[in-house]
Scaffold this active site. Structure first.
Site, PDB file in Angstrom:
ATOM      1  N   GLU A 119      -9.887  22.778  28.553  1.00  0.00           N
ATOM      2  CA  GLU A 119     -10.369  22.114  27.342  1.00  0.00           C
ATOM      3  C   GLU A 119     -11.882  22.207  27.148  1.00  0.00           C
ATOM      4  OE1 GLU A 119      -6.519  19.811  28.292  1.00  0.00           O
ATOM      5  OE2 GLU A 119      -8.040  20.937  29.389  1.00  0.00           O
ATOM      6  N   GLU A 125      -1.335  18.433  32.516  1.00  0.00           N
ATOM      7  CA  GLU A 125      -1.358  16.970  32.508  1.00  0.00           C
ATOM      8  C   GLU A 125       0.061  16.407  32.640  1.00  0.00           C
ATOM      9  OE1 GLU A 125      -5.083  15.306  30.176  1.00  0.00           O
ATOM     10  OE2 GLU A 125      -4.045  16.825  28.970  1.00  0.00           O
TER      11      GLU A 125
END
Length: 181
Positions: A59, A39
């Site tokens: 995730e 990210e």
């Protein structure tokens, strides 16, 4: 719940500030680049990876989703189908596949990564900084609007650049650089 949401929003704000810096940002990626690491790399304008790098947002395996811009940046960068595949499978992909998808700009052998990244940075440093910053803004602003609005952004940015005090010198230097090639 509220405290966690505030923490996530604070991290999002930091990554958004990095993304909005009016200078080119280059991420050099080696080894594992997953979750928040990816990210962060997504806030860069360019991602240069070693051949042995793996990238992804795992995730989902933990029962959560990328929450610091991963879903939004991946969708805008790769389109919904690729973003969903990466997010919903949690797979870590090799650099070669990331390059083919458009997730990274360039890949190099591990031993050459530093030298190649430095050469890319030096090329950027030779470009007029005002034009670089405004080109970045024009692309980023235009990504979320219709074509005609994006073209209006181009015209506004170009008018700023052409009327800049140092434009004649920048233009002259630019032509000299092009003629050398």
């Amino acid at each position: 719940g509220i405290r966690l949401r505030e923490d996530i929003e604070n991290i999002q704000a930091i990554l958004n500030r990095i993304e909005r810096i009016e200078k080119p940002i280059v991420a050099k990626i080696q080894g594992f680049c997953g979750g928040l690491g990816l990210e962060l790399a997504l806030t860069a304008d360019f991602r240069i990876a070693s051949e042995n790098a793996t990238l992804g947002v795992p995730e989902i395996i933990l029962g959560i989703i990328p929450d610091c811009g991963g879903t939004s940046r991946l969708t805008r960068m790769l389109g919904p189908a690729w973003a969903k595949e990466l997010i919903m499978t949690g797979d870590m992909i090799p650099a070669k596949r990331a390059y083919e998808m458009g997730l990274v700009n360039q890949i190099f052998p591990e031993a050459a990564l530093g030298e190649k990244t430095q050469a890319f940075l030096e090329k950027l440093l030779q470009r007029p900084s005002l034009a670089l910053g405004l080109a970045k803004r024009a692309v980023d602003w235009g990504a979320g609007v219709d074509k005609m609005t994006h073209m209006e952004i181009e015209a506004c940015v170009q008018s700023l650049l052409i009327t800049a005090k140092d434009f004649p010198q920048t233009l002259q230097k630019g032509f000299a650089t092009l003629l050398k090639k």
